[in-house]
Design an enzyme around this catalytic site. Structure first.
Site, PDB file in Angstrom:
ATOM      1  N   LYS A 174     -14.653  54.627 -21.992  1.00  0.00           N
ATOM      2  CA  LYS A 174     -16.094  54.854 -21.901  1.00  0.00           C
ATOM      3  C   LYS A 174     -16.720  55.406 -23.181  1.00  0.00           C
ATOM      4  O   LYS A 174     -17.914  55.190 -23.424  1.00  0.00           O
ATOM      5  CB  LYS A 174     -16.415  55.777 -20.728  1.00  0.00           C
ATOM      6  CG  LYS A 174     -16.096  55.153 -19.379  1.00  0.00           C
ATOM      7  CD  LYS A 174     -16.549  56.028 -18.235  1.00  0.00           C
ATOM      8  CE  LYS A 174     -16.296  55.347 -16.899  1.00  0.00           C
ATOM      9  NZ  LYS A 174     -16.837  56.102 -15.766  1.00  0.00           N
ATOM     10  N   ASP A 204     -23.082  55.462 -13.835  1.00  0.00           N
ATOM     11  CA  ASP A 204     -22.412  56.584 -13.161  1.00  0.00           C
ATOM     12  C   ASP A 204     -23.385  57.742 -12.973  1.00  0.00           C
ATOM     13  O   ASP A 204     -23.436  58.371 -11.918  1.00  0.00           O
ATOM     14  CB  ASP A 204     -21.220  57.078 -13.983  1.00  0.00           C
ATOM     15  CG  ASP A 204     -20.066  56.104 -14.013  1.00  0.00           C
ATOM     16  OD1 ASP A 204     -19.858  55.395 -13.010  1.00  0.00           O
ATOM     17  OD2 ASP A 204     -19.354  56.062 -15.037  1.00  0.00           O
ATOM     18  N   GLY A 247     -12.321  68.112 -15.756  1.00  0.00           N
ATOM     19  CA  GLY A 247     -12.397  66.931 -16.602  1.00  0.00           C
ATOM     20  C   GLY A 247     -13.410  67.101 -17.714  1.00  0.00           C
ATOM     21  O   GLY A 247     -14.378  67.862 -17.574  1.00  0.00           O
ATOM     22  N   SER A 248     -13.198  66.376 -18.821  1.00  0.00           N
ATOM     23  CA  SER A 248     -14.133  66.456 -19.949  1.00  0.00           C
ATOM     24  C   SER A 248     -14.278  65.122 -20.667  1.00  0.00           C
ATOM     25  O   SER A 248     -14.730  65.072 -21.809  1.00  0.00           O
ATOM     26  CB  SER A 248     -13.671  67.530 -20.951  1.00  0.00           C
ATOM     27  OG  SER A 248     -12.367  67.242 -21.447  1.00  0.00           O
ATOM     28  N   GLY A 249     -13.905  64.012 -20.004  1.00  0.00           N
ATOM     29  CA  GLY A 249     -14.028  62.682 -20.586  1.00  0.00           C
ATOM     30  C   GLY A 249     -15.383  62.057 -20.329  1.00  0.00           C
ATOM     31  O   GLY A 249     -16.361  62.738 -19.991  1.00  0.00           O
ATOM     32  N   GLY A 250     -15.440  60.732 -20.467  1.00  0.00           N
ATOM     33  CA  GLY A 250     -16.707  60.032 -20.330  1.00  0.00           C
ATOM     34  C   GLY A 250     -17.348  60.180 -18.970  1.00  0.00           C
ATOM     35  O   GLY A 250     -18.560  60.402 -18.861  1.00  0.00           O
ATOM     36  N   MET A 251     -16.561  60.051 -17.904  1.00  0.00           N
ATOM     37  CA  MET A 251     -17.123  60.198 -16.563  1.00  0.00           C
ATOM     38  C   MET A 251     -17.566  61.636 -16.323  1.00  0.00           C
ATOM     39  O   MET A 251     -18.592  61.892 -15.683  1.00  0.00           O
ATOM     40  CB  MET A 251     -16.096  59.769 -15.516  1.00  0.00           C
ATOM     41  CG  MET A 251     -16.609  59.832 -14.087  1.00  0.00           C
ATOM     42  SD  MET A 251     -17.971  58.665 -13.820  1.00  0.00           S
ATOM     43  CE  MET A 251     -18.316  58.934 -12.066  1.00  0.00           C
TER      44      MET A 251
END
Length: 271
Positions: A71, A107, A130-134
């Site tokens: 992402k 999203d 979490g700390s990614g794109g989502m």
């Protein structure tokens, strides 16, 4: 339109994910049939993201859904970043308009809509793993929906604090208690190394007011199962994926399905 009528005018849409599933494929193809649209949808994975996106452009593929872990990396490969993607620097949808690749993030809108309909109090404290794109999309939707007291839970000492700071949240390397527990990691995902695990402890679930898991496979993740058993209201990844896919469908086709059609497509996608 029956799949037997595929022809040279049929438009292809696709997805790119580390772990391709049948959910998006069944969702979109169900609606193409329902609405008699000359489209077909196929799921893919790749070890060469630039080549894959180059294929989208070169072959005239109409749309491409983007999932973990692509992402953020895909940003450098598109031409136009629309507000929904540029605001959070995360892409989950690419639309190909005559070789120009437009990037969006559906999203964010799906999560914001689900928060609005959930009835959860914005006074709730929030923990987001979490700390990614989502996770960017989820934290942005939470903050924009009025949830001002939050903690980003991430072991990554760079992306975790950066995401927390961007939205005025705290950061923790370990799971913390909160009124609303949100999982935006692969923990609990079918086929993954932590398929049977929960990102939050039984005690944290028991003390929470509500639970939100974006993992869509399975819809009843270990976290959701534990939350239901504890009598907590939940939002599931199945709800997220249906709403965001519906917005992708509109971007690809220009046609908006009815709520009933979206519900039936979602149910079909999970059979």
């Amino acid at each position: 339109m029956s799949r037997s009528f595929l022809n040279r005018e049929t438009q292809l849409c696709m997805s790119l994910s580390a772990r391709p599933s049948n959910i998006g494929t069944r969702f979109h193809n169900y609606l193409y049939d329902e609405l008699e649209l000359n489209f077909v949808y196929k799921a893919f994975t790749t070890t060469d993201l630039p080549a894959a996106i180059g294929g989208v452009r070169a072959l005239g593929i109409r749309g491409c859904a983007v999932s973990m872990p692509f992402k953020e990396d895909v940003i450098a490969l598109v031409d136009v970043m629309h507000d929904s993607a540029s605001a959070i620097e995360s892409v989950n949808t690419i639309v190909n308009d005559d070789g120009v690749l437009h990037a969006y993030n559906t999203d964010y809108q799906a999560v914001a809509n689900l928060l609005a309909s959930s009835g959860f109090s914005t006074d709730f404290s929030v923990a987001v793993t979490g700390s990614g794109g989502m996770a960017k999309a989820v934290v942005a939707a939470l903050r924009d929906s009025g949830f001002t007291r939050g903690t980003v839970v991430a072991r990554n000492a760079e992306t975790g604090p950066a995401l927390a700071s961007a939205y005025g949240y705290e950061w923790s390397a370990e799971a913390v208690s909160a009124d609303l527990l949100v999982n935006v990691t692969p923990v609990g995902m079918a086929g993954g190394p932590d398929a049977d695990a929960s990102p939050y402890s039984d005690a944290q679930i028991e003390s929470a007011q509500a639970v939100f898991d974006v993992v869509a496979m399975p819809s009843e993740t270990p976290l959701i199962v534990k939350a239901r058993a504890a009598g907590k209201p939940v939002v599931t990844g199945a709800q997220v994926i249906a709403l965001q896919a519906a917005e992708q469908f509109v971007l690809y086709t220009g046609v908006r399905p009815s709520d009933d059609q979206i519900q039936r497509a979602s149910e079909f996608s999970r059979r």
